[in-house]
Scaffold this motif. Structure first.
Motif, short mmCIF file in Angstrom:
data_model
loop_
_atom_site.label_atom_id
_atom_site.label_comp_id
_atom_site.label_asym_id
_atom_site.label_seq_id
_atom_site.Cartn_x
_atom_site.Cartn_y
_atom_site.Cartn_z
N PRO A 139 -22.29 28.61 18.38
CA PRO A 139 -23.27 27.68 18.97
C PRO A 139 -22.81 26.22 19.03
CG PRO A 139 -24.20 28.90 17.09
CD PRO A 139 -22.73 29.07 17.05
N ALA A 140 -21.61 25.95 18.51
CA ALA A 140 -21.21 24.54 18.39
C ALA A 140 -21.02 23.86 19.74
CB ALA A 140 -19.94 24.43 17.55
N SER A 162 -20.36 32.89 13.63
CA SER A 162 -21.77 32.47 13.74
C SER A 162 -21.91 30.96 13.63
CB SER A 162 -22.62 33.15 12.66
OG SER A 162 -22.33 32.59 11.39
N LEU A 163 -20.92 30.30 13.05
CA LEU A 163 -20.97 28.83 12.93
C LEU A 163 -20.36 28.18 14.16
CD1 LEU A 163 -21.78 26.64 10.76
CD2 LEU A 163 -19.34 26.47 10.28
N ILE A 164 -19.24 28.71 14.65
CA ILE A 164 -18.53 28.06 15.75
C ILE A 164 -19.15 28.37 17.11
CG2 ILE A 164 -16.75 29.85 16.06
CD1 ILE A 164 -16.13 26.07 16.23
N PRO A 190 -22.43 24.57 22.90
CA PRO A 190 -23.71 24.15 23.49
C PRO A 190 -24.43 23.12 22.64
CG PRO A 190 -23.81 26.47 22.77
CD PRO A 190 -22.38 26.05 22.70
N GLY A 191 -24.31 23.21 21.31
CA GLY A 191 -24.97 22.25 20.44
C GLY A 191 -24.50 20.83 20.68
N ARG A 197 -36.76 32.49 20.94
CA ARG A 197 -35.50 32.73 20.23
C ARG A 197 -35.02 34.15 20.43
NH1 ARG A 197 -37.68 28.86 15.55
NH2 ARG A 197 -36.63 26.98 16.28
N HIS A 213 -28.88 20.75 16.62
CA HIS A 213 -29.07 21.86 17.55
C HIS A 213 -29.47 23.12 16.80
CE1 HIS A 213 -27.30 25.39 19.74
NE2 HIS A 213 -27.97 24.85 20.74
N ARG A 214 -28.81 23.41 15.71
CA ARG A 214 -29.16 24.60 14.93
C ARG A 214 -30.59 24.48 14.40
NH1 ARG A 214 -24.44 27.74 13.64
NH2 ARG A 214 -25.69 28.97 12.20
N VAL A 257 -26.94 33.69 22.79
CA VAL A 257 -26.15 33.65 21.55
C VAL A 257 -25.23 34.87 21.48
CG1 VAL A 257 -26.29 33.77 19.04
CG2 VAL A 257 -27.85 32.28 20.29
N ILE A 260 -15.23 22.80 11.25
CA ILE A 260 -15.21 22.33 12.63
C ILE A 260 -14.70 20.88 12.74
CG2 ILE A 260 -16.59 21.91 14.71
CD1 ILE A 260 -18.44 24.20 13.81
N LEU A 311 -33.00 32.88 23.93
CA LEU A 311 -31.81 32.44 23.21
C LEU A 311 -30.95 33.60 22.75
CD1 LEU A 311 -32.34 29.51 20.72
CD2 LEU A 311 -31.02 29.58 22.81
N GLY A 327 -24.81 16.54 15.99
CA GLY A 327 -25.18 17.35 17.15
C GLY A 327 -25.29 18.81 16.81
N ILE A 328 -24.29 19.33 16.12
CA ILE A 328 -24.28 20.75 15.76
C ILE A 328 -25.44 21.07 14.81
CG2 ILE A 328 -23.02 22.50 14.42
CD1 ILE A 328 -20.41 21.20 15.54
#
Lengths: 196, 196
Positions: free
Chosen positions: A158-159, A154-156, A161-162, A123, B166-167, A131, B187, A127, B162-163
């Motif tokens: 990683p969305a 911080s929420l949007i 790739p997630g 991480r 992934h987190r 990130v 989102i 990662l 998914g989001i």
């Protein structure tokens, strides 16, 4: 070359180092992190164990270095828009269509869940930079005035790739530039961009 | 009881069946699907191998049945809004904070990537109903007139799990009702809901 230079020269250089790292990733994909051994990597890479141990203290260092080397994409360009920046940064995701990358990814996920030391190193070193790069893209969009005021980066960040990774692992859908574009246009931008 | 009824009675009933299925999931989490054996599950469940083999032909059937039984949440209610329906359906995700669920999830992902027969059975029997349920939520929203005309339900429906997944797997962030609410509000809804 002086004696000082000779002893200071690293024992594993350039291409040879990359060969060994690539081999480590092959072994990782095949047997998983838990069953990977420095011996096995040395044998497969036709290197001596001494060579490996001199350069990498243990398998954690070796595997993390191998994963860090994988991600070494150049800084994605500033295309002038969030949409362009995201597309440029994530089109390289297409590399995940390779079957070996599937196995390696799954080995990484398994290692993360079973080995706290690996999880922490992964991480932080693998990662973390990814990130940070993703967050930088959104902060650049914020600086351009593209984002809504209330966006939680911080929420949007990683969305994207997630969503793509989840479809890949769970639904068996390999990432493609088309999928990435659709996720950007239909999910990420509506969530992040200020109405014009 | 007539002789016909005696021979027709299933050999594994109700609670005992659930015990064996729970045991199968424990073993799955501990050793992974590849190394799971009917013998190991029988031993751990204090059942005879004959009992298991009579009820489940092989480990694929046993493990898939165990995973299918896990997902048996009641139909999420029609709350009258997409937001409410999603929150009601996914708050159960909080069960993923259990450490054993982490290991089991990772074992499932590993099995999906390494065993095509498992992957096919998992996607059809376990994931299929979950995906259908999620799509139904969005179609209900469409029927209410909540969705924008151009929404691709097949793209947006898996995005929330998914989001969150992934987190959870990559960033080590356990799902929580708060996270799920934020993903829905920040989102999913912006991507799906028509401007009022």
């Amino acid at each position: 070359m002086t004696p000082a230079e000779t002893t200071a020269r690293p024992r594993v250089e350039g291409d040879r180092e990359q060969e060994i790292l690539d081999t480590a990733l092959e072994v990782l994909a095949e047997v998983g992190y838990d069953r990977l051994t420095m011996d096995a990597v040395a044998t497969r890479a036709k290197a001596s164990k001494a060579t490996l141990y001199r350069r990498w203290t243990n398998k954690l260092t070796l595997v993390i270095d191998a994963l860090v080397a994988q991600k070494a994409a150049p800084e994605p360009p500033d295309t002038g828009s969030l949409r362009g920046d995201l597309a440029a940064a994530y089109c390289g995701f297409g590399g995940l269509t390779d079957r070996h990358t599937v196995s390696r990814f799954t080995s990484v996920l398994t290692a993360i869940s079973r080995d706290p030391e690996f999880a922490a190193a992964y991480r932080t070193q693998v990662l973390g930079p990814k990130v940070a790069q993703s967050i930088a893209i959104f902060e650049r969009a914020r600086d351009r005035g593209e984002l809504r005021d209330d966006v939680d980066i911080s929420l949007i960040a990683p969305a994207l790739p997630g969503i793509v990774l989840h479809r890949f692992l769970m639904l068996g859908e390999p990432p493609s530039p088309d999928l990435i574009d659709r996720v950007i246009d239909q999910i990420i931008l509506p969530a992040a961009v200020a109405a014009s």
